[in-house]
Design a protein around this motif. Structure first.
Motif, mmCIF file in Angstrom:
data_model
loop_
_atom_site.group_PDB
_atom_site.id
_atom_site.type_symbol
_atom_site.label_atom_id
_atom_site.label_comp_id
_atom_site.label_asym_id
_atom_site.label_seq_id
_atom_site.Cartn_x
_atom_site.Cartn_y
_atom_site.Cartn_z
ATOM 1 N N VAL A 15 0.845 -1.198 0.000
ATOM 2 C CA VAL A 15 0.000 0.000 0.000
ATOM 3 C C VAL A 15 0.878 1.246 0.000
ATOM 4 O O VAL A 15 0.574 2.237 -0.683
ATOM 5 C CB VAL A 15 -0.983 -0.006 1.188
ATOM 6 N N VAL A 16 1.981 1.219 0.727
ATOM 7 C CA VAL A 16 2.926 2.337 0.707
ATOM 8 C C VAL A 16 3.416 2.556 -0.722
ATOM 9 O O VAL A 16 3.437 3.684 -1.223
ATOM 10 C CB VAL A 16 4.116 2.085 1.669
ATOM 11 N N ASP A 17 3.798 1.474 -1.410
ATOM 12 C CA ASP A 17 4.248 1.570 -2.805
ATOM 13 C C ASP A 17 3.148 2.137 -3.701
ATOM 14 O O ASP A 17 3.411 2.978 -4.570
ATOM 15 C CB ASP A 17 4.670 0.191 -3.328
ATOM 16 N N LEU A 18 1.921 1.675 -3.500
ATOM 17 C CA LEU A 18 0.776 2.135 -4.298
ATOM 18 C C LEU A 18 0.584 3.640 -4.157
ATOM 19 O O LEU A 18 0.457 4.359 -5.152
ATOM 20 C CB LEU A 18 -0.491 1.393 -3.864
ATOM 21 N N VAL A 19 0.560 4.125 -2.925
ATOM 22 C CA VAL A 19 0.346 5.554 -2.673
ATOM 23 C C VAL A 19 1.484 6.377 -3.264
ATOM 24 O O VAL A 19 1.245 7.400 -3.923
ATOM 25 C CB VAL A 19 0.186 5.823 -1.161
ATOM 26 N N ALA A 20 2.720 5.948 -3.058
ATOM 27 C CA ALA A 20 3.869 6.697 -3.591
ATOM 28 C C ALA A 20 3.813 6.767 -5.112
ATOM 29 O O ALA A 20 4.077 7.825 -5.701
ATOM 30 C CB ALA A 20 5.166 6.043 -3.137
ATOM 31 N N GLY A 21 3.452 5.662 -5.753
ATOM 32 C CA GLY A 21 3.418 5.619 -7.204
ATOM 33 C C GLY A 21 2.283 6.396 -7.821
ATOM 34 O O GLY A 21 2.370 6.842 -8.964
ATOM 35 N N ARG A 22 1.213 6.572 -7.086
ATOM 36 C CA ARG A 22 0.052 7.276 -7.622
ATOM 37 C C ARG A 22 0.050 8.758 -7.288
ATOM 38 O O ARG A 22 -0.277 9.582 -8.138
ATOM 39 C CB ARG A 22 -1.239 6.658 -7.078
ATOM 40 N N LEU A 23 0.373 9.116 -6.033
ATOM 41 C CA LEU A 23 0.114 10.475 -5.571
ATOM 42 C C LEU A 23 1.337 11.337 -5.320
ATOM 43 O O LEU A 23 1.247 12.556 -5.334
ATOM 44 C CB LEU A 23 -0.717 10.428 -4.285
ATOM 45 N N GLY A 24 2.471 10.734 -5.052
ATOM 46 C CA GLY A 24 3.648 11.523 -4.697
ATOM 47 C C GLY A 24 4.239 12.257 -5.885
ATOM 48 O O GLY A 24 3.848 12.044 -7.037
ATOM 49 N N ARG A 25 5.210 13.136 -5.608
ATOM 50 C CA ARG A 25 5.909 13.855 -6.677
ATOM 51 C C ARG A 25 6.423 12.833 -7.685
ATOM 52 O O ARG A 25 7.071 11.862 -7.327
ATOM 53 C CB ARG A 25 7.090 14.636 -6.108
ATOM 54 N N GLY A 26 6.106 13.044 -8.952
ATOM 55 C CA GLY A 26 6.532 12.122 -9.994
ATOM 56 C C GLY A 26 5.598 10.941 -10.177
ATOM 57 O O GLY A 26 5.831 10.090 -11.023
ATOM 58 N N ALA A 41 9.604 0.578 3.247
ATOM 59 C CA ALA A 41 8.904 1.163 2.098
ATOM 60 C C ALA A 41 8.720 2.669 2.280
ATOM 61 O O ALA A 41 8.865 3.438 1.322
ATOM 62 C CB ALA A 41 7.560 0.474 1.891
ATOM 63 N N TYR A 42 8.395 3.094 3.498
ATOM 64 C CA TYR A 42 8.308 4.533 3.761
ATOM 65 C C TYR A 42 9.628 5.212 3.390
ATOM 66 O O TYR A 42 9.642 6.218 2.688
ATOM 67 C CB TYR A 42 8.032 4.810 5.243
ATOM 68 N N ARG A 43 10.714 4.662 3.875
ATOM 69 C CA ARG A 43 12.032 5.261 3.644
ATOM 70 C C ARG A 43 12.408 5.229 2.160
ATOM 71 O O ARG A 43 12.948 6.190 1.633
ATOM 72 C CB ARG A 43 13.099 4.534 4.464
ATOM 73 N N ARG A 44 12.109 4.120 1.510
ATOM 74 C CA ARG A 44 12.530 3.908 0.129
ATOM 75 C C ARG A 44 11.714 4.710 -0.878
ATOM 76 O O ARG A 44 12.271 5.330 -1.786
ATOM 77 C CB ARG A 44 12.467 2.412 -0.202
ATOM 78 N N VAL A 45 10.375 4.705 -0.729
ATOM 79 C CA VAL A 45 9.549 5.286 -1.796
ATOM 80 C C VAL A 45 8.606 6.409 -1.380
ATOM 81 O O VAL A 45 8.298 7.260 -2.205
ATOM 82 C CB VAL A 45 8.707 4.201 -2.526
ATOM 83 N N LEU A 46 8.129 6.423 -0.137
ATOM 84 C CA LEU A 46 7.094 7.401 0.194
ATOM 85 C C LEU A 46 7.653 8.726 0.713
ATOM 86 O O LEU A 46 7.246 9.790 0.257
ATOM 87 C CB LEU A 46 6.084 6.813 1.192
ATOM 88 N N LEU A 47 8.579 8.681 1.643
ATOM 89 C CA LEU A 47 9.112 9.937 2.175
ATOM 90 C C LEU A 47 9.776 10.796 1.096
ATOM 91 O O LEU A 47 9.573 12.012 1.067
ATOM 92 C CB LEU A 47 10.074 9.679 3.336
ATOM 93 N N PRO A 48 10.538 10.200 0.169
ATOM 94 C CA PRO A 48 11.163 11.039 -0.862
ATOM 95 C C PRO A 48 10.183 11.740 -1.808
ATOM 96 O O PRO A 48 10.553 12.707 -2.464
ATOM 97 C CB PRO A 48 12.041 10.049 -1.639
ATOM 98 N N VAL A 49 8.926 11.273 -1.884
ATOM 99 C CA VAL A 49 7.962 11.904 -2.798
ATOM 100 C C VAL A 49 6.869 12.679 -2.064
ATOM 101 O O VAL A 49 5.961 13.222 -2.677
ATOM 102 C CB VAL A 49 7.322 10.873 -3.761
ATOM 103 N N ALA A 50 6.954 12.735 -0.743
ATOM 104 C CA ALA A 50 5.955 13.450 0.061
ATOM 105 C C ALA A 50 6.216 14.950 0.040
ATOM 106 O O ALA A 50 7.362 15.393 -0.076
ATOM 107 C CB ALA A 50 5.982 12.945 1.502
ATOM 108 N N THR A 51 5.152 15.727 0.184
ATOM 109 C CA THR A 51 5.289 17.172 0.326
ATOM 110 C C THR A 51 5.793 17.490 1.730
ATOM 111 O O THR A 51 6.688 18.307 1.912
ATOM 112 C CB THR A 51 3.933 17.863 0.070
ATOM 113 N N VAL A 52 5.192 16.831 2.719
ATOM 114 C CA VAL A 52 5.617 16.992 4.110
ATOM 115 C C VAL A 52 5.287 15.705 4.857
ATOM 116 O O VAL A 52 4.296 15.041 4.556
ATOM 117 C CB VAL A 52 4.944 18.223 4.785
ATOM 118 N N VAL A 53 6.156 15.351 5.808
ATOM 119 C CA VAL A 53 5.924 14.185 6.657
ATOM 120 C C VAL A 53 5.812 14.669 8.093
ATOM 121 O O VAL A 53 6.535 15.574 8.501
ATOM 122 C CB VAL A 53 7.037 13.122 6.484
#
Length: 196
Positions: free
Chosen positions: A86-97, A126-138
């Protein structure tokens, strides 16, 4: 006037104090239409989490598709994601890029206030690898920052270390050992700022 739309991607809280219930209440109080994607159903109350049922990844994806295909989503916020896929899904759909990027606030819900674990090592990775780098703010608290970093650091150092992963950080709750509650704002490459 049509209200702006924000989607919350999180778990439920049967007690109504956290998760989707809290996000949707906050959105409504700000005049924002809240859409939701359920990642997990929890049985919890003021004493703790009794059980967690994770929603299968295809269903999480279907919910997200339904919201994004129909509504003009202006921003998204995550809560308990429940699994690395789910972390991968969110990062791939909504994060920067991502496929449909929007401003993305990541609340890395990994441990309940009662101490119940809501995210395992794979989720943290997964947070460290894909989600935090594409988040606006954590927006982690001290315990979540410790889980994400794998060690406890003083609050300003933890905020800086998380920002080094490529995200802007609002570390909430300050340093639990310091006796004072100060939030910390950290931007990659800059000195963290205390927010008393």
């Amino acid at each position: 006037m049509t209200p702006r739309v924000a989607v919350s991607i999180a778990g439920t809280d049967s007690g109504g104090a956290a998760g989707l219930a809290a996000d949707l209440t906050t959105y409504a109080s700000l005049g924002v239409h809240g859409a939701c994607v359920v990642t997990a159903v929890t049985a919890q109350d003021t004493l703790g989490v009794r059980s967690v049922h994770r929603v299968p990844v295809p269903e999480v994806g279907a919910q997200l598709d339904a919201v994004l295909d129909d509504l003009p989503v202006a921003a998204a916020k995550t809560g308990m994601l429940g699994g690395a896929a789910v972390v991968d899904l969110v990062a791939g759909r909504l994060g920067r890029g991502g496929d449909q990027p929007v401003p993305l606030v990541v609340d890395p819900v990994l441990v309940a206030t009662s101490g119940a674990e809501l995210g395992d090592r794979a989720v943290i990775a997964a947070y460290r690898r894909v989600l935090l780098p594409v988040a606006t703010v954590v927006t982690p608290n001290a315990d979540e920052a410790e889980a994400l970093l794998g060690r406890r650091l003083p609050a300003p150092d933890a905020a800086t270390a998380l920002a080094d992963l490529g995200c802007t950080v609002l570390l909430t709750g300050g340093d639990p050992d310091g006796g004072e509650c100060t939030d910390w704002w950290a931007v990659p490459g800059q000195v963290p700022v205390a927010l008393p």
